[in-house]
Structures are given as C-alpha cells and as structure tokens.
Design an enzyme around this catalytic site. Structure first.
Site: not given
Ligand code: NAD
Ligand code: ZN
Length: 650
Positions: A400, A422, A464, A506, A516, A523, A527, A530, A534, A548
């Site tokens: 956990r 993330k 990026e 960032k 987000e 946030r 993207n 993106h 993606h 990427h």
C-alpha cells in the site's frame, strides 16, 4: 580574483618545496602529532566509556545545566590562538585573506565551513590554517564545550555520560553555527548525531578529511596519553572506528583525501576544493500532501548516498532500472549508495516503452516482495520516464505504498516525468490508463547521465521543455528558440538551465493543482499536445517506432494549428511553433512521420484517453505562445478536419 588566488597558491607551494622538503616533513610530523591531540579527546573519551570503563555508566547522572552555562551564550574565543605564521608570510597571503573570501563561490557566502573526520585527521590544525587563510574566525567545538563545562571532554564523559555530552555538543554546534560564518572543527563523534548533521547541512558546508588507516596510525600511535590505543591493537581499534564512522562522514558535502603531506598543503587542497565546489541546484516542490526537492547537478549519482541518507526511513533500497541504463549507470549509483552504507538490491526490466505494461509491473512487484521489502524500504527508479512511471506505480501499490525516489536519466524524465508524482502503465487500450499519484521523496537529476543518451532521445526530451514555454512562459520559449539547438547539441550549462527552468515551471503548476482536480487549466495544462500524442503513440504501438517526446512534438504543432483553426490563436504563432520544433530536428507535423494514419482511428484513440470529460474530448489550446488553456468544447469535426488537412486518411 580566482585566478589570482590559484597562482598565489601555486607560488606558495613551490616556495615551500624549495625551502627543503625534509625539514618541512619533520616539522609537519611534529605539527600533525601535536595538533591531532585536540582531535582525539572525544574519540578517547567515547572509547574509554565503551571499551575501558563500562562500570562508569552506572554513575552517570543528568546535568542539563552544565552545557547551557552563561559562558556558552556568546561565541567564546579559543584559548589557543591560530598559527601565527603557517608559512603565509612568505607570500603575504595572510594579508590577502579578505580577497580570498571574495574569491569563494557564491554558494558559500554566509555559510560556515565545518570539518569532520576521525582522530588524527587534522581537523583542528587544518581548520586553524583554513580560517587564517580565509580571514574567518576559527572555533573548535570540543574546546568550546570544555570552556563551557569547565572540565575536559573525557571528564565530561566520565561525569555525565555520552548521552548528556552529545546533547550539549548538539546545542553548542547549533549555537556556533547560528552566528556569523566560522571555520569549525568538530569532535569525531559529532557528525554521527543525526540532528547535528542536519544543523550542519542547514548552516554550513561540511568537509570530511578522509585518511587511510596507515596515515591515522602514524599520526596518533605512540603518544603517551592514548589509553584508548594502548588498550588494544591500535590498528584494530582505528579500523573499527573507520567502519563505524566513515559511512556517516561520507554524507559531508566535500571529501578531501589526506595522506602524509603537510597541514598547509592539505589546507590548500581544501581551499581549492572549496573554490571548485558547486552546490547542486535545489528546487522545492511544495504540495499540500508533501514537500520534496528536485536536485539538479553534474555527478549526483556518486553522491546519491549522501543526498538520500537524510531522507530514508531505512538504509535499504531496491533500485528498479532498465537493461540499458543498468549497464551504463547502475554501478556508479550503487557505489554512491554504499558510501553511506545504504544496502541495495536491483530489479532490471527490458529497456523501452514496451516495459510499461501490466505484466512487467506484476514482475516488478513480485521482485520487490521477493526482496523482502518492508514499509521503510525505499524504491529508487533509475532511468527514463518508463522506469519512473513503472517503478513509481509499483512503489505506490506494493504494501500500500513504499517510499520512492526518482533518479531520472533521460532529458524527458529530468524535465518532466520525474516531477509531479504521476505513475502508471499502459494497456493495449491506451497510454497510462492504470496508475496512481505517488510523489517521490526526492528527485536526483544528474546531468552527467545525459552524456550517454542517444541524440534521438535527447531531442525527444526537448519537446517537453519547449512545451513548458508554450504553456505559460513565452520568455522561456524565446530562450528555447535561441538556445535549443545548442542545448540538444550537448552544451551542459544550457542543459542545466533548461532542466531548472522546465522543472521550476512544472513544480509551480503541480504545486497549484497536485491531483489535476481543477475544472479548468491547472495541472491539465501540462497535457498540451498530449491528446494528439497519446493517440499517435497508441496507433503506432509502443515498440519504439515513435518516441513519446516525438509524439508530443507533433502534438504541440497540432494543438497550435487546431487553436488557429478555431480562431483562437494567430496563425503566425502556430507557424512559429512548428518552425522551431522542426528546426531542432523533431517531427512537427503528421506528414513528417511518413506513416499512413487514419483520422477516425486517431479520434477513436482520443476517446479512450483519460482526458475525456462527460463524453467530450478535452484539449489544451492556446491563444498564443505561452497562453495555453483547457477546453472541453472542441467539436470532433474540427479535429477530424484538421487531421485530414494534415494528411491523414479518413
Ligand atoms: P525511456 O524511459 O524509455 O528511455 C528512453 C530510452 O533511453 C530507453 O531505451 C532507455 O534505456 C534509454 N536511456 C535512459 N537513460 C539513458 C542514458 N542516460 N543513456 C543512454 N540511454 C538511456 O523513455 P523516456 O522518453 O525517458 O520516457 C517516456 C515515458 O515517460 C513515456 O512512457 C511517457 O508516458 C512518460 N511520461 C510520464 C510523465 C509523468 O508525469 N509521469 C510525463 C511525461 C512522460
Ligand atoms: Zn509527456
């Protein structure tokens, strides 16, 4: 100024060599012995207690007032003054002390210099010389303690016990370092105390005078008042101290290897090291849930143990990395960790995006459980964004949640994926569809690792960086236009600057909207490009055909062109973006990918992306360079039209 100093040092050393090496060595041997006496009190006292007179322990009583006496409140002056000449007259160096201070790096300004190391390392003798040459006051922590307590350190140990002594020592060091900058010699055991180490980290720069056993033995053996060393085999006793203490001394900011050279020469080494010292840059990521530092610098892998030791709940880690990075950088990281006695084991996955899947994730979790991880075992992700996302997700979910550290080794990971928490893996249905927020305890971005990174990967990471400017920092995008090419070409200063600016950007965005959750902007702005990226990645597959960052580069161009199409952004801005991306050698348009792509298929991928809200596609659009915003009102037809115009099939 700095050059002037170095030349002076050089002249000084040459003068000394000429004035007769043998005579100097004889004097040095005497000085080393004489001055090492001061260093030894504490070591002996400790060992008197532990190894010679255990019975005394029972007589210890608390004496909280002793070390807080009135004498302790101001910086007390040393009873002995520093060396009057120390060979400095020859060159007039002493008078130039203030100039030397001015020559010290800015990172040192206002900080004290703290010497640590074992008995015989020469903390006092080097400390005095260093202080004289820098024109700074010198203090000896043990002398201050004795002055305050009115008795010697061994007597203090005998009367009150080590616990009370350490408590007082902690307070004395805190008080000494709270004042104006000084050069401070500490007792051999002081740096073993976690709170004292923390005080020294905050207020000063620590220097470990590291000596080999043979050197220490030569310096300390044979002196009459050495009951400790006379009580057993001195070599064995010193070796035990080395084994016990070196892993803690290794947390010092600077390490100076000392052999049998004169104290003046060692002092010159220390000064030169101070001049060349650059504190790694630290950026703070301040979140509601936690705070952590992004540390950026050249050569941090070797220093990983020193940087991480203060944060680890347990001196035990599991490093997750990929096969390529393991070959290039794992040994250095493991050495760095073992310097501060951090035990490590490793899990190595195949390199590339295809490892970011549920099967590899399950294997990593099994590996962690097989390694017997406990709640306090830290997971270190060493590698690019793939390893960071994968290991981070394993850390978030195993038992956990385990402590987690990012050691990014690609430009993309250093400027983006390692910061913000993330984590996750891809499924055949799309990118990052299974994952968790799990913030690292620290991010160590070692720019030296970028030297082995293939140019294609470096370029991909650049996308990026440009993205950060395009979202909200037009000046940074202009900086990218001026310096991007040279940065990708390998200019280290420009790389460090780009990493710092992109991470700072960032960190600010994430700090404002950690998970987000803001309905607009926040946030989600990160993207930009993106939604397209993606979809392109899902379409091409995760086998390395399209990186990427390359997909993001195309996505940035598309996001700006879509914004123009919707009448939101001047066409000149969109063309400026496409032109810059293409100029640095990245694909900026779908046409540059040389693939047959279907608009309908790409849209279908977009509809599976997490960025859908209430069935609407969510895009990050821009009103111009540095003016991005989120929108859920983009009609699907507008996207289809754009993709068709860009050369996609139906
Ligand atoms: P990557 O991790 O696959 O690394 C690229 C390649 O470079 C790999 O083959 C790797 O072995 C190799 N490599 C890594 N470091 C090296 C070095 N120093 N020298 C030589 N080779 C080295 O890919 P990446 O571009 O770093 O990361 C892409 C991933 O990051 C994507 O999965 C993307 O979704 C993810 N990402 C995540 C976030 C986030 O916020 N979590 C943000 C952006 C991107
Ligand atoms: Zn990305």
């Amino acid at each position: 100024m700095r050059l002037e100093f170095v030349v002076r040092q050089h002249l000084l050393n040459r003068l000394r060599i000429r004035s007769g090496r043998e005579r100097a060595q004889r004097q040095n041997a005497y000085r080393n012995r004489h001055e090492a006496d001061r260093d030894d009190y504490q070591e002996e006292a400790v060992h008197n207690r532990h190894w010679e007179s255990e019975a005394v322990v029972g007589r210890c009583r608390a004496a909280p007032s002793v070390l807080a006496s009135a004498v302790m409140r101001g910086n007390t002056v040393l009873r002995e003054s520093g060396p009057k000449d120390a060979g400095l007259k020859e060159t007039g160096l002493k008078e130039a002390g203030l100039k030397e201070i001015a020559a010290l790096p800015e990172t040192l300004a206002g900080r004290s210099i703290v010497l640590v190391g074992l008995m015989g390392a020469g903390k006092t003798s080097i400390g005095r010389r260093l202080a004289a040459r820098l024109g700074m006051p010198f203090r000896d922590a043990d002398a201050e303690i004795e002055l305050a307590a009115g008795c010697t350190v061994p007597e203090l140990f005998d009367r009150y016990g080590e616990h009370e002594f350490r408590d007082g020592e902690r307070r004395v060091i805190r008080r000494l370092l709270a004042g104006d900058p000084i050069v401070l010699a500490t007792g051999g055991g002081a740096f073993m105390d976690p709170q004292t180490r923390a005080t020294i980290r905050e207020e000063g720069i620590s220097i470990w005078l590291r000596c080999k056993l043979a050197t220490l033995l030569r310096r300390v053996v044979g002196r009459e008042h050495r009951p400790l060393l006379n009580a057993g085999d001195p070599a064995q006793i010193l070796q035990r101290l080395i084994d016990l203490r070196h892993p803690f001394y290794a947390e010092a900011d600077l390490i100076i290897d000392c052999a049998d050279e004169s104290p003046d020469v060692t002092t010159s080494h220390v000064l030169n090291a101070l001049l060349g010292w650059q504190a790694p840059r630290r950026l703070s990521v301040a979140l509601t849930s936690t705070n952590y530092d992004v540390v950026i610098g050249d050569g941090l892998l070797e220093r990983a143990g020193a940087l991480l030791a203060p944060l680890l709940p347990q001196k035990r880690v599991v490093v997750v990395t990929d096969a390529s990075v393991a070959r290039l950088h794992l040994p250095l990281l493991l050495d760095g960790l073992s310097a501060t006695a951090i035990q490590s084991s490793q899990i190595v996955v195949p390199a590339g995006e295809s490892s970011k899947n549920l099967e590899t994730y399950a294997r990593v979790v099994d590996g962690l459980l097989d390694a017997g991880v406990e709640r306090g075992t830290t997971i270190i992700a060493l590698g690019g964004g793939v390893v960071g996302d994968l290991a981070g997700f394993a850390a978030a979910t195993t038992l956990r949640g385990l402590p987690f550290v990012q050691v990014p080794t690609t430009l993309l990971a250093q400027v983006d994926s390692s910061v913000g928490g993330k984590t996750g893996v891809n499924t055949p249905r799309g990118k990052n569809l299974v994952g968790a927020f799990h913030q690292p305890r620290m991010v160590l971005a070692d720019t030296a690792t970028l030297r082995t990174l293939p140019i294609r990967e470096l370029r991909a990471g650049y996308a990026e960086i440009a993205k950060a400017g395009l979202i909200g920092d037009a000046a940074f995008f202009a900086w990218c236009e001026r310096h991007g090419g040279r940065m990708i070409g390998g200019d280290r200063d420009l790389q460090a600057e780009a990493i710092r600016r992109a991470c700072a950007f960032k960190a600010a965005v994430v700090g404002d909207d950690e998970r987000e959750e803001r309905p607009n902007d926040g946030r989600a702005l990160l993207n930009l490009g993106h939604t397209f990226a993606h979809a392109l990645e899902a379409d091409v597959g995760y086998g390395g055909g399209l990186l990427h960052g390359e997909a993001v580069a195309v996505g940035l161009g598309l996001a700006f062109r879509l914004s123009t199409r919707l009448g939101l952004c001047p066409q000149a801005d969109a063309e400026r973006v496409v032109a810059h991306i293409a100029a640095v050698g990245l694909p900026a348009e779908i046409g540059m990918l040389n693939r047959r792509l279907s608009a309908a298929t790409l849209i279908a991928h977009m509809r599976r992306d997490k960025k859908m809200r209430d069935g609407q596609l969510k895009f990050v659009l821009a009103r111009g360079v540095g003016q991005a915003f989120t929108s859920s009102e983009v009609a699907q037809d507008a996207v289809t039209d754009l993709l068709r115009t860009e050369g996609c099939g139906p």
